[in-house]
Design a protein around this motif. Structure first.
Motif, PDB file in Angstrom:
ATOM      1  N   GLY A 135      30.656  25.693  15.269  1.00 34.11           N
ATOM      2  CA  GLY A 135      31.004  24.457  15.805  1.00 34.11           C
ATOM      3  C   GLY A 135      30.254  23.205  15.530  1.00 34.11           C
ATOM      4  O   GLY A 135      30.818  22.045  15.523  1.00 34.11           O
ATOM      5  N   ILE A 136      29.219  23.174  14.952  1.00 33.17           N
ATOM      6  CA  ILE A 136      28.496  21.887  14.452  1.00 33.17           C
ATOM      7  C   ILE A 136      29.272  21.523  13.189  1.00 33.17           C
ATOM      8  O   ILE A 136      29.179  20.314  12.940  1.00 33.17           O
ATOM      9  CB  ILE A 136      27.101  22.240  14.424  1.00 33.17           C
ATOM     10  CG1 ILE A 136      26.274  20.789  14.278  1.00 33.17           C
ATOM     11  CG2 ILE A 136      26.697  22.660  12.868  1.00 33.17           C
ATOM     12  CD1 ILE A 136      26.085  20.104  15.822  1.00 33.17           C
ATOM     13  N   VAL A 137      29.879  21.908  12.574  1.00 31.97           N
ATOM     14  CA  VAL A 137      30.491  21.588  11.377  1.00 31.97           C
ATOM     15  C   VAL A 137      31.667  20.643  11.605  1.00 31.97           C
ATOM     16  O   VAL A 137      31.786  19.477  11.101  1.00 31.97           O
ATOM     17  CB  VAL A 137      31.214  22.872  10.644  1.00 31.97           C
ATOM     18  CG1 VAL A 137      31.973  22.454   9.371  1.00 31.97           C
ATOM     19  CG2 VAL A 137      29.940  23.697   9.802  1.00 31.97           C
ATOM     20  N   PRO A 138      32.785  21.218  12.488  1.00 28.14           N
ATOM     21  CA  PRO A 138      33.748  19.955  12.874  1.00 28.14           C
ATOM     22  C   PRO A 138      33.040  18.896  13.843  1.00 28.14           C
ATOM     23  O   PRO A 138      33.685  17.799  13.414  1.00 28.14           O
ATOM     24  CB  PRO A 138      34.654  20.806  13.949  1.00 28.14           C
ATOM     25  CG  PRO A 138      34.036  22.178  14.201  1.00 28.14           C
ATOM     26  CD  PRO A 138      33.038  22.407  13.105  1.00 28.14           C
ATOM     27  N   ILE A 139      32.134  19.121  14.242  1.00 29.91           N
ATOM     28  CA  ILE A 139      31.529  17.726  14.989  1.00 29.91           C
ATOM     29  C   ILE A 139      30.835  16.952  14.226  1.00 29.91           C
ATOM     30  O   ILE A 139      31.021  15.542  14.353  1.00 29.91           O
ATOM     31  CB  ILE A 139      30.434  18.465  16.131  1.00 29.91           C
ATOM     32  CG1 ILE A 139      31.107  19.131  17.059  1.00 29.91           C
ATOM     33  CG2 ILE A 139      29.483  17.519  16.777  1.00 29.91           C
ATOM     34  CD1 ILE A 139      31.838  18.251  18.042  1.00 29.91           C
ATOM     35  N   ASN A 140      30.219  17.511  13.128  1.00 31.03           N
ATOM     36  CA  ASN A 140      29.557  16.463  12.207  1.00 31.03           C
ATOM     37  C   ASN A 140      30.696  15.790  11.433  1.00 31.03           C
ATOM     38  O   ASN A 140      30.332  14.740  11.064  1.00 31.03           O
ATOM     39  CB  ASN A 140      28.793  17.377  11.270  1.00 31.03           C
ATOM     40  CG  ASN A 140      27.315  17.684  11.951  1.00 31.03           C
ATOM     41  OD1 ASN A 140      26.940  16.995  12.583  1.00 31.03           O
ATOM     42  ND2 ASN A 140      26.794  18.998  11.528  1.00 31.03           N
ATOM     43  N   ILE A 141      31.743  16.488  11.193  1.00 34.49           N
ATOM     44  CA  ILE A 141      32.846  16.099  10.330  1.00 34.49           C
ATOM     45  C   ILE A 141      33.599  14.727  11.346  1.00 34.49           C
ATOM     46  O   ILE A 141      33.683  13.612  10.717  1.00 34.49           O
ATOM     47  CB  ILE A 141      33.961  17.021  10.192  1.00 34.49           C
ATOM     48  CG1 ILE A 141      33.473  18.142   8.870  1.00 34.49           C
ATOM     49  CG2 ILE A 141      35.305  16.234   9.714  1.00 34.49           C
ATOM     50  CD1 ILE A 141      34.383  19.126   8.917  1.00 34.49           C
ATOM     51  N   LEU A 142      33.593  14.980  12.436  1.00 33.05           N
ATOM     52  CA  LEU A 142      33.997  14.220  13.447  1.00 33.05           C
ATOM     53  C   LEU A 142      33.227  12.933  13.605  1.00 33.05           C
ATOM     54  O   LEU A 142      33.623  11.734  13.667  1.00 33.05           O
ATOM     55  CB  LEU A 142      34.200  14.694  14.654  1.00 33.05           C
ATOM     56  CG  LEU A 142      34.559  13.759  15.879  1.00 33.05           C
ATOM     57  CD1 LEU A 142      36.448  13.495  15.465  1.00 33.05           C
ATOM     58  CD2 LEU A 142      34.609  14.639  17.141  1.00 33.05           C
ATOM     59  N   GLN A 143      31.974  13.120  13.305  1.00 30.30           N
ATOM     60  CA  GLN A 143      30.761  12.124  13.538  1.00 30.30           C
ATOM     61  C   GLN A 143      31.180  10.995  12.178  1.00 30.30           C
ATOM     62  O   GLN A 143      30.650  10.031  12.215  1.00 30.30           O
ATOM     63  CB  GLN A 143      29.675  12.488  13.511  1.00 30.30           C
ATOM     64  CG  GLN A 143      28.403  11.425  13.979  1.00 30.30           C
ATOM     65  CD  GLN A 143      27.121  12.038  13.884  1.00 30.30           C
ATOM     66  OE1 GLN A 143      26.737  13.188  13.330  1.00 30.30           O
ATOM     67  NE2 GLN A 143      26.127  11.689  14.836  1.00 30.30           N
ATOM     68  N   MET A 144      31.501  11.798  11.052  1.00 29.30           N
ATOM     69  CA  MET A 144      31.576  10.934   9.834  1.00 29.30           C
ATOM     70  C   MET A 144      32.766  10.116   9.750  1.00 29.30           C
ATOM     71  O   MET A 144      32.544   9.198   8.860  1.00 29.30           O
ATOM     72  CB  MET A 144      31.494  12.023   8.717  1.00 29.30           C
ATOM     73  CG  MET A 144      30.400  12.740   8.432  1.00 29.30           C
ATOM     74  SD  MET A 144      28.837  11.644   8.215  1.00 29.30           S
ATOM     75  CE  MET A 144      27.327  12.900   8.113  1.00 29.30           C
ATOM     76  N   ILE A 145      33.760  10.421  10.642  1.00 26.87           N
ATOM     77  CA  ILE A 145      34.846   9.414  10.414  1.00 26.87           C
ATOM     78  C   ILE A 145      34.642   8.025  11.315  1.00 26.87           C
ATOM     79  O   ILE A 145      34.461   8.139  12.573  1.00 26.87           O
ATOM     80  CB  ILE A 145      36.180  10.360  11.181  1.00 26.87           C
ATOM     81  CG1 ILE A 145      36.407  11.595  10.295  1.00 26.87           C
ATOM     82  CG2 ILE A 145      37.496   9.220  10.965  1.00 26.87           C
ATOM     83  CD1 ILE A 145      37.255  12.316  10.878  1.00 26.87           C
ATOM     84  N   PRO A 146      34.946   6.928  10.403  1.00 27.74           N
ATOM     85  CA  PRO A 146      34.688   5.634  11.244  1.00 27.74           C
ATOM     86  C   PRO A 146      35.763   5.669  12.309  1.00 27.74           C
ATOM     87  O   PRO A 146      36.775   6.020  12.403  1.00 27.74           O
ATOM     88  CB  PRO A 146      34.832   4.642  10.181  1.00 27.74           C
ATOM     89  CG  PRO A 146      34.646   5.472   9.116  1.00 27.74           C
ATOM     90  CD  PRO A 146      34.873   6.708   9.128  1.00 27.74           C
ATOM     91  N   GLY A 147      35.433   4.871  13.376  1.00 25.82           N
ATOM     92  CA  GLY A 147      36.428   4.617  14.600  1.00 25.82           C
ATOM     93  C   GLY A 147      37.718   4.271  13.889  1.00 25.82           C
ATOM     94  O   GLY A 147      38.725   4.725  14.783  1.00 25.82           O
ATOM     95  N   LEU A 148      37.563   3.215  13.529  1.00 26.33           N
ATOM     96  CA  LEU A 148      39.005   2.504  12.978  1.00 26.33           C
ATOM     97  C   LEU A 148      39.882   3.323  12.215  1.00 26.33           C
ATOM     98  O   LEU A 148      40.973   3.109  12.064  1.00 26.33           O
ATOM     99  CB  LEU A 148      38.787   1.057  12.537  1.00 26.33           C
ATOM    100  CG  LEU A 148      38.456   0.035  13.376  1.00 26.33           C
ATOM    101  CD1 LEU A 148      38.047  -1.236  12.484  1.00 26.33           C
ATOM    102  CD2 LEU A 148      39.410  -0.281  14.660  1.00 26.33           C
ATOM    103  N   ALA A 149      39.303   4.298  11.593  1.00 27.92           N
ATOM    104  CA  ALA A 149      39.985   5.447  10.908  1.00 27.92           C
ATOM    105  C   ALA A 149      40.681   6.085  11.510  1.00 27.92           C
ATOM    106  O   ALA A 149      41.768   6.680  10.989  1.00 27.92           O
ATOM    107  CB  ALA A 149      38.918   6.222   9.739  1.00 27.92           C
TER     108      ALA A 149
END
Length: 282
Positions: free
Chosen positions: A118-132
């Motif tokens: 589960g931490i993998v998609p959470i980390n991916i989500l964290q890497m995406i800038p908000g405006l993206a």
């Protein structure tokens, strides 16, 4: 620092009041430092580098702020209506994202295998800038308020999911075994054993989530096509070259952010630390 010690009792005297006063003085000095740097930049620019538009000075901005607080409208709405609109969107998006983040964090903390996956998609989500997330928001909700709420919610998820899962996972196994041997129910174990250990981690993630989501709502309002809100005001006043009004909105954004962080979050964190014995009352 101690006033007296009589009959094996330590009297703290006015140390609590002194500590609060010091914190207030430091806070005021920090604010004055920011205003001083702002004034210096404005003076240097307006004296040596000005081309067409002058750099707004603190006096001009705060004078305009008083006018708006007195009822002067900005794009057919009062500043209070713009603030209310931004806060409403932010609260809706943050609460939705925070709820999802807490649930995800709790689930992936139950087992190591769940956490590793589960931490993998959470980390991916964290890497995406908000405006993206703008094209996703537009595809799902079109232009308007719902897109802004969606973008705020997405930004709020990952900090809380990470902090909740990390806090719960670092509870010592011996504490869990003692709770089980004591016959505590799962709910009692959660409230009496797990959450006390995870509270500071959760509060840390909460501060990050609130700060990120508050910045996100301002940015989202600048691009999703709303007609009222602080982000909309900054975008529109900049387009019309009314930079003094733009700075007024920036000042209001900073004031709201400071109120949320200093008066709400820091107070909750200090109270929690005192209750847990990590911080004295003086």
């Amino acid at each position: 620092m101690l006033d007296s010690a009589v009959d094996n009792k330590i009297h703290l005297g006015k140390n609590t009041h002194i500590s609060v006063t010091k914190a207030l003085i430091f806070f005021i000095i920090g604010i004055l430092l920011v205003i001083g740097i702002w004034w210096l930049v404005a003076e240097i620019y307006n004296t040596y580098f000005i081309v067409t538009m002058s750099f707004p000075t603190p006096f001009e901005v705060f004078s305009q702020l008083i006018d708006y607080l007195g009822g002067k409208t900005l794009f057919r709405a009062t500043i209070y209506e713009h603030i209310s609109a931004s806060l409403s969107r932010w609260i809706k998006g943050f609460l939705l994202g925070a709820l999802i983040g807490i649930i995800i964090g709790f689930i992936i903390s139950l087992k190591d295998s769940l956490y590793q996956i589960g931490i993998v998609p959470i980390n991916i989500l964290q890497m995406i800038p908000g405006l993206a997330w703008l094209p996703v928001a537009i595809l799902l909700f079109g232009f308007g308020e719902n897109s802004a709420i969606f973008m705020v919610g997405v930004v709020a998820i990952s900090p809380l999911a990470i902090s909740v899962s990390s806090g719960l996972r670092r509870v010592p196994q011996v504490n869990k075994r003692v709770a089980k041997m004591s016959g505590l129910s799962r709910l009692d174990t959660l409230t009496d054993v797990l959450l006390p250990f995870a509270t500071l981690d959760i509060l840390s993630g909460l501060r990050i989530s609130i700060g990120s989501s508050w910045r996100m709502i301002i940015a989202a309002e600048m691009v999703v096509g709303v007609a009222v809100g602080l982000g909309f005001c900054i975008s529109s006043t900049s387009a019309s070259l009314n930079y003094v009004a733009s700075f007024v909105c920036i000042v209001i954004i900073c004031i709201i952010g400071l109120i949320i962080d200093k008066l709400v979050l820091q107070s909750v964190e200090k109270y929690t630390r005192r209750k847990m014995g990590f911080q004295e009352d003086f």
